[in-house]
Design an enzyme around this catalytic site. Structure first.
Site, short mmCIF file in Angstrom:
data_model
loop_
_atom_site.label_atom_id
_atom_site.label_comp_id
_atom_site.label_asym_id
_atom_site.label_seq_id
_atom_site.Cartn_x
_atom_site.Cartn_y
_atom_site.Cartn_z
N HIS A 191 41.79 36.01 45.56
CA HIS A 191 40.55 35.57 44.91
C HIS A 191 39.70 34.69 45.81
O HIS A 191 38.49 34.63 45.68
CB HIS A 191 40.86 34.90 43.57
CG HIS A 191 41.18 35.91 42.51
ND1 HIS A 191 42.46 36.22 42.14
CD2 HIS A 191 40.37 36.76 41.82
CE1 HIS A 191 42.43 37.19 41.23
NE2 HIS A 191 41.19 37.53 41.02
N ARG A 298 33.78 37.94 36.21
CA ARG A 298 35.04 37.16 36.18
C ARG A 298 34.72 35.79 35.59
O ARG A 298 34.51 34.82 36.32
CB ARG A 298 35.60 37.03 37.60
CG ARG A 298 36.13 38.34 38.19
CD ARG A 298 36.69 38.09 39.58
NE ARG A 298 37.58 39.14 40.05
CZ ARG A 298 37.23 40.09 40.93
NH1 ARG A 298 36.03 40.13 41.43
NH2 ARG A 298 38.11 40.99 41.33
N ARG A 334 34.55 39.90 31.30
CA ARG A 334 36.01 39.93 31.25
C ARG A 334 36.46 38.60 30.69
O ARG A 334 36.03 37.54 31.18
CB ARG A 334 36.62 40.14 32.63
CG ARG A 334 38.13 40.21 32.52
CD ARG A 334 38.78 40.52 33.81
NE ARG A 334 38.71 39.42 34.75
CZ ARG A 334 39.20 39.49 35.98
NH1 ARG A 334 39.76 40.60 36.39
NH2 ARG A 334 39.13 38.46 36.79
N GLU A 433 45.70 47.49 34.94
CA GLU A 433 46.14 46.82 36.16
C GLU A 433 47.63 46.47 36.15
O GLU A 433 48.13 45.88 37.10
CB GLU A 433 45.29 45.57 36.43
CG GLU A 433 45.21 44.57 35.30
CD GLU A 433 44.29 43.38 35.59
OE1 GLU A 433 43.85 43.21 36.74
OE2 GLU A 433 44.02 42.62 34.64
N ASN A 456 43.31 45.89 42.39
CA ASN A 456 43.87 44.73 43.10
C ASN A 456 45.25 44.39 42.54
O ASN A 456 46.22 44.20 43.26
CB ASN A 456 42.97 43.50 42.96
CG ASN A 456 41.58 43.74 43.48
OD1 ASN A 456 41.36 44.68 44.23
ND2 ASN A 456 40.64 42.91 43.08
N ASP A 457 45.28 44.29 41.21
CA ASP A 457 46.55 43.95 40.58
C ASP A 457 47.45 45.17 40.41
O ASP A 457 48.67 45.06 40.50
CB ASP A 457 46.32 43.28 39.22
CG ASP A 457 46.02 41.80 39.40
OD1 ASP A 457 46.70 41.16 40.23
OD2 ASP A 457 45.10 41.28 38.75
N ARG A 467 49.56 40.09 46.30
CA ARG A 467 48.23 40.33 46.87
C ARG A 467 47.69 39.14 47.66
O ARG A 467 46.68 39.25 48.35
CB ARG A 467 47.23 40.73 45.78
CG ARG A 467 46.93 39.65 44.77
CD ARG A 467 46.15 40.18 43.59
NE ARG A 467 44.72 39.99 43.73
CZ ARG A 467 43.86 40.12 42.71
NH1 ARG A 467 44.29 40.46 41.51
NH2 ARG A 467 42.60 39.91 42.89
N CYS A 504 37.25 48.63 39.17
CA CYS A 504 36.54 47.40 39.53
C CYS A 504 37.31 46.60 40.57
O CYS A 504 36.92 45.49 40.91
CB CYS A 504 36.26 46.56 38.29
SG CYS A 504 37.75 46.03 37.46
C1 PEP Z 1 41.86 43.70 39.79
O1 PEP Z 1 42.96 43.22 39.53
O2 PEP Z 1 41.70 44.76 40.42
C2 PEP Z 1 40.64 43.02 39.34
C3 PEP Z 1 39.46 43.59 39.48
O3 PEP Z 1 40.74 41.79 38.81
P1 PEP Z 1 41.07 40.47 39.66
O4 PEP Z 1 40.86 40.81 41.11
O5 PEP Z 1 40.14 39.41 39.20
O6 PEP Z 1 42.48 40.19 39.33
MG MG Z 2 43.26 41.70 38.07
#
Ligand code: PEP
Ligand code: MG
Length: 592
Positions: A191, A298, A334, A433, A456-457, A467, A504
């Site tokens: 993040h 976010r 979100r 996710e 991402n998750d 990550r 996303c």
């Molecule tokens: C993800 O997990 O891909 C996502 C878009 O949310 P974040 O990166 O905020 O966990």
């Molecule tokens: Mg996420």
């Protein structure tokens, strides 16, 4: 001193040349941003006036005992700048009209002045902006209640070097005076990196031992495109990077000029390209960046920036403004995704051994219903002023969605009783996710209005790769066959249920992956704003039919290696823009 080179992970694109500021954990500049009530306007106004007065006195003090005429003239000029209408009056007006705190109002005035100055052709005059920035910086220091630090003040070319910067700290950095940042830990999808992209500052993360190899004030070059850091560069290197920096600026300008065109492939397939937003400031640029709405807001970053928990009214005003600014497109809010690598100190549940698997996101919201209800009420009320969608993160079971829907229904009835208008049919979506959500995506698809795949998750949890951990970043692989299969499964389930599906996560923001993303036949993607113009251009130059065929083929391969080499081979016949991407990392360099 000899030139020294370090390698890390390019986390936010761009090149900066500047001086090192070694950040101790206790030193980040904190700029809180919040909306204020009518009654607070007077207080914020006098705080600002007081800070200006302090700065003026400070310049006078500096002047005493100075005999060098040029410098005393400069200090006089600083005092004049302090009262310049663009800085002084404009900030006061912002506090009053926009009902924002003094720090935020001042930051907005500086941004506006910078915008005006950037249009000036004359180099000398354009550079005078730095004087204004310096003056504003002194005022900001007083506003933030920081003791003035005679050892160092951030100047326009400050490059922060730290072991780690948390996502919350990143949002608090006084961004406009920071040319870039470097950390020892972190990855591209942490993040912290995501916020750096939002702030449009070059960042390189995961640079081993950098804090012990560098001194405060040293001259340094940071290349956020290639993940390179050069300390004490030779004059030839400085020349080369100054040229590259300019090239990058021109490239951005070129790529941004047709950002407003739709993302339609030559054979007529349309992908809705939306923006990921972390900081409220970004909302103002969503439409000009070429985004067709906000696909991922976010919202937790707003909570991270607050001193206390925001109440419903404050959240409502903030969400309403976002919805109004982005109209006629929609804003996907979100709900609070705290936990994992994002923490709120006000919420202390004791130390979790595995925060990534802990009380995160929807789990936390269902545990802290008042916080959740407050946020949902604010989103629903804001939905009356434009188009809003609700997106629930980290869903891992059907029961969670049932609980969310029951709460939502209850709140809708409550709002009706209270006479608050809202969009009765506000779309409710979930993030895909967590691997279990993929396994039950057919059931989930019947319960909601859209899916947003959070790669991402999803990659983190499906491949068991942290990550945020640079040690295993090489294993973090969006093109892993398991991930591609999961995307396919989720898309199919959404199509069967007749609901919309998008991605996303950062995967969708990687230009080299766009043909693959296209080939999955998604309805939408949501990415950081910087990359939107390039992504839309690639889409406009790629035939959907070719990508669909390519994705059908790669889904047959059992290893990442085979997938990559097949894509590389096929991409050679694909769009010009893609083969010309010199600045954005490609499949081969970014994840290997
Ligand atoms: C993800 O997990 O891909 C996502 C878009 O949310 P974040 O990166 O905020 O966990
Ligand atoms: Mg996420």
């Amino acid at each position: 001193m000899q030139e020294r080179r370090f390698r890390g992970i390019g986390a936010s694109p761009g090149i900066a040349l500047g001086h090192v500021y070694l950040l101790q954990r206790s030193q980040p500049r904190i700029i809180y941003q919040f909306l204020i009530d009518k009654e607070q306007i007077k207080k914020e106004t006098s705080r600002f006036k007081e800070a200006v007065n302090f700065a003026r006195k400070e310049f006078l003090r500096f002047k005493q005992g100075l005999s060098i005429k040029e410098i005393t003239h400069i200090l006089d000029a600083y005092s004049v700048i302090l009262k310049d209408p663009l800085l002084y009056k404009a900030t006061l007006k912002r506090i009053k009209d926009e009902r924002i705190n003094a720090e935020w109002a001042l930051l907005k005035s500086i941004n506006e002045i910078e915008r005006i100055f950037s249009k000036i052709d004359d180099d000398y005059l354009r550079q005078r902006f730095e004087d204004i920035r310096y003056v504003a910086e002194r005022v900001m220091k007083y506003l933030s209640g920081e003791p003035t630090d005679s050892r160092y003040t951030y100047t326009h070319d400050t490059i922060i070097v730290a072991y780690d910067i948390s996502p919350a700290e990143t949002t608090h950095l006084q961004t406009k005076n920071i040319a870039g940042f470097i950390t020892e830990i972190g990855t591209r999808t942490s993040h912290t990196a995501i916020v750096a992209q939002a702030l449009k500052i070059p960042a390189v993360v995961g640079v081993k031992a950098i804090t012990s190899s560098i001194k405060d004030g040293e001259f340094i070059i940071i290349d956020g495109l290639n993940g390179e850091v050069i300390v004490s560069p030779t004059s030839a290197t400085v020349e080369e990077y100054t040229r590259r920096k300019e090239e990058y600026r021109l490239y951005r300008k070129e790529i941004e000029k047709d950002a407003y065109l739709p993302a339609r492939t030559p054979d007529g397939f349309c992908l809705n390209v939306m923006a990921n937003v972390e900081l409220f400031e970004e909302v103002y640029s969503v439409l000009s960046a070429g985004a067709e709405g906000i696909g991922l807001f976010r919202t937790e970053f707003f909570y991270l920036q607050q001193k206390g928990f925001p109440d419903e009214e404050r959240l409502f005003r903030y969400f309403k403004k976002a919805v109004e600014l982005v109209s006629p497109y929609s804003v996907t809010f979100r709900t609070l995704d705290i936990g994992g690598d994002k923490f709120i100190s006000k919420l202390d549940f004791g130390k979790e051994i595995n925060p990534a698997l802990g009380l995160r996101a929807i789990r936390l919201c269902l545990n802290q219903k008042t916080i959740f209800r407050t946020q949902l009420r604010a989103i629903l009320r804001a939905s009356a002023y434009g188009k809003a969608r609700i997106l629930i993160p980290f869903v891992s079971s059907l029961e969670e969605i049932h609980k969310v829907k029951a709460i939502l229904q209850d709140i809708k009835e409550e709002l009706k009783r209270e006479g608050h208008p809202f969009d009765e049919r506000i779309p409710l979506g979930i993030m895909i996710e967590v691997p279990s959500a993929v396994s039950i995506c057919d059931f989930l698809a019947r319960e909601v209005d859209f899916f947003s795949i959070g790669t991402n998750d999803l990659i983190q949890y499906a491949l068991a790769i942290d990550r945020t951990n640079e040690q295993v970043a090489y294993l973090y692989e969006p093109l892993h066959p398991a991930i591609l299969q999961m995307i396919k499964t989720s898309v199919k389930a959404a199509k069967r249920a007749g609901i919309k599906v998008g991605i996303c996560g950062e995967m969708a923001a990687e230009p080299a992956y766009i043909p693959i993303i296209l080939g999955f036949g998604l309805d939408e993607i949501s990415v950081n704003m910087q990359v939107i113009p390039l992504i839309k251009r690639i889409i406009r130059e790629t035939n959907f039919r070719d990508t669909k065929w390519m994705v059908d083929e790669i889904l047959k391969f059992p290893t990442t290696e085979q997938i990559k080499s097949y894509i590389k081979q096929t991409l050679q016949d694909l769009p010009q823009t893609l083969s010309n991407i010199r600045y954005e990392s490609l499949i081969t360099s970014s994840h290997e």
